[in-house]
Design a protein around this motif. Structure first.
Motif, short mmCIF file in Angstrom:
data_model
loop_
_atom_site.label_atom_id
_atom_site.label_comp_id
_atom_site.label_asym_id
_atom_site.label_seq_id
_atom_site.Cartn_x
_atom_site.Cartn_y
_atom_site.Cartn_z
N PRO A 268 -17.34 6.12 6.72
CA PRO A 268 -17.43 5.44 8.27
C PRO A 268 -17.01 3.86 8.32
CG PRO A 268 -19.42 6.57 7.71
CD PRO A 268 -18.78 6.43 6.25
N VAL A 269 -16.79 3.29 7.07
CA VAL A 269 -16.36 1.76 7.41
C VAL A 269 -15.01 1.76 6.79
CG1 VAL A 269 -16.54 -0.41 6.00
CG2 VAL A 269 -18.57 1.08 6.54
N VAL A 270 -14.26 2.29 5.95
CA VAL A 270 -13.07 2.23 5.37
C VAL A 270 -12.51 3.54 5.12
CG1 VAL A 270 -13.17 -0.13 4.32
CG2 VAL A 270 -13.68 1.73 2.93
N ARG A 271 -11.19 3.65 5.23
CA ARG A 271 -10.18 4.68 4.70
C ARG A 271 -9.23 4.14 3.83
NH1 ARG A 271 -8.30 6.33 9.46
NH2 ARG A 271 -9.92 7.62 9.70
N VAL A 272 -9.02 4.67 2.67
CA VAL A 272 -7.96 3.98 1.71
C VAL A 272 -6.88 5.21 1.49
CG1 VAL A 272 -7.54 2.92 -0.46
CG2 VAL A 272 -9.84 2.63 0.93
N TRP A 273 -5.86 4.90 1.73
CA TRP A 273 -4.50 5.46 1.44
C TRP A 273 -3.73 5.15 0.14
CZ3 TRP A 273 -3.40 9.42 5.16
CH2 TRP A 273 -3.82 9.19 6.57
N GLU A 274 -2.77 6.00 -0.22
CA GLU A 274 -1.82 5.60 -1.13
C GLU A 274 -0.36 5.78 -0.45
OE1 GLU A 274 -1.88 5.89 -5.51
OE2 GLU A 274 -0.05 7.45 -5.01
N ASN B 166 11.67 0.89 1.10
CA ASN B 166 11.66 0.20 -0.10
C ASN B 166 13.25 -0.16 -0.11
OD1 ASN B 166 12.03 -0.58 -2.69
ND2 ASN B 166 11.06 1.01 -3.55
N ILE B 167 13.72 -1.39 -0.47
CA ILE B 167 15.13 -1.89 -0.32
C ILE B 167 15.19 -2.51 -1.97
CG2 ILE B 167 15.54 -2.10 2.00
CD1 ILE B 167 15.12 -5.20 1.53
N GLY B 168 14.33 -2.39 -2.52
CA GLY B 168 14.20 -3.02 -3.84
C GLY B 168 14.67 -1.71 -4.96
N ARG B 169 14.78 -2.37 -6.24
CA ARG B 169 15.27 -1.41 -7.24
C ARG B 169 14.15 -0.66 -8.17
NH1 ARG B 169 20.66 -4.38 -9.30
NH2 ARG B 169 21.22 -5.05 -7.45
N THR B 170 12.95 -1.03 -7.77
CA THR B 170 11.94 -0.25 -8.50
C THR B 170 10.90 0.41 -7.40
OG1 THR B 170 10.52 -2.50 -8.14
CG2 THR B 170 11.76 -2.23 -10.24
N ARG B 171 10.17 1.16 -8.03
CA ARG B 171 8.99 1.97 -7.32
C ARG B 171 8.07 0.95 -6.58
NH1 ARG B 171 5.12 6.85 -9.21
NH2 ARG B 171 4.35 5.01 -10.49
N TYR B 172 7.63 1.36 -5.40
CA TYR B 172 6.73 0.47 -4.62
C TYR B 172 5.37 1.47 -4.31
CZ TYR B 172 4.35 -1.25 -0.53
OH TYR B 172 3.44 -1.97 0.33
N ARG B 173 4.27 0.90 -4.76
CA ARG B 173 3.00 1.73 -4.45
C ARG B 173 1.91 0.72 -4.24
NH1 ARG B 173 -0.68 4.45 -8.53
NH2 ARG B 173 0.32 3.24 -10.09
N ASN B 174 1.24 1.21 -3.04
CA ASN B 174 0.01 0.48 -2.93
C ASN B 174 -1.19 1.17 -2.48
OD1 ASN B 174 -0.28 1.07 -0.07
ND2 ASN B 174 1.31 -0.22 0.64
N ARG B 175 -2.36 0.39 -2.29
CA ARG B 175 -3.51 1.20 -1.87
C ARG B 175 -3.57 0.28 -0.45
NH1 ARG B 175 -3.00 3.98 -5.58
NH2 ARG B 175 -4.21 4.21 -7.24
N LEU B 176 -3.71 1.05 0.61
CA LEU B 176 -3.71 0.61 2.07
C LEU B 176 -5.30 0.80 2.43
CD1 LEU B 176 -1.19 0.69 4.72
CD2 LEU B 176 -3.69 1.35 5.44
N VAL B 177 -5.90 -0.19 2.88
CA VAL B 177 -7.29 -0.03 3.12
C VAL B 177 -7.50 -0.46 4.62
CG1 VAL B 177 -9.81 -0.96 2.65
CG2 VAL B 177 -8.21 -1.02 0.80
#
Length: 175
Positions: free
Chosen positions: A28-34, A95-106
């Motif tokens: 009920p408080v947060v949803r976390v995505w990848e 992603n305009i960089g040369r490496t993979r981008y990965r995050n957790r979006l809270v």
């Protein structure tokens, strides 16, 4: 939300996707995505209904384009970095960089979708730190997100033992 339809300034119909790719935690408080983007990959048009915190697992350079045609925002994220963002207009991330981008979006659901109108909080109302192999005594609610696994949880406060590297997100506005 996924499947919502909006229109570009030119009248083009745009079907929105979810704000993230995989839900790792939802209460009920947060949803976390990848969100994971290989170099050159784009997370299509989406809309945030909740304020959110981006926790960077693997950093890269990115470009946020706005459906309304505003100037793009260029970002450069690094492992362990974080940023608070209020509810934002329809945008996409490439992603305009040369490496993979990965995050957790809270997503802070109690400040958006659970309110009659979204509350405006100050970025200091959400504090983030990165810790490794630690025992903490937490006061109030925190989101705990591992950097090296998909382990994400809401901790109500009290003693907490964390092995490995973790984001500790203090939700000060709930205190």
């Amino acid at each position: 939300m996924r499947g919502d339809v909006v229109f570009s300034p030119a009248g083009e119909e745009i079907v929105l996707v979810d704000v993230g790719q995989v839900v790792l935690h939802d209460d009920p408080v947060v949803r976390v995505w990848e969100v994971t983007l290989d170099p050159g990959e784009c997370h299509p048009w989406h809309l945030h209904h909740n304020p959110y915190v981006v926790l960077s697992i693997e950093g890269s350079d990115g470009r946020m384009d706005w459906l309304d045609g505003s100037e793009p925002r260029f970002i450069s994220e690094h492992r362990g970095g974080s940023v608070y963002r209020p509810v934002s207009p329809v945008h996409r991330l490439t992603n305009i960089g040369r490496t993979r981008y990965r995050n957790r979006l809270v997503e802070l659901k109690d400040l958006g979708e659970h309110q009659e109108s979204a509350l405006d909080i100050h970025p200091d109302d959400v504090a983030v730190q990165v810790v490794r192999d630690v025992v903490l005594e937490l006061e109030g609610p925190h989101v705990l997100a591992a950097l090296d696994s998909e382990d994400v949880r809401l901790h109500s406060g009290g003693r907490c033992e964390l092995a490995g590297e973790w984001f500790v997100v203090e939700l000060r506005y709930l205190g």
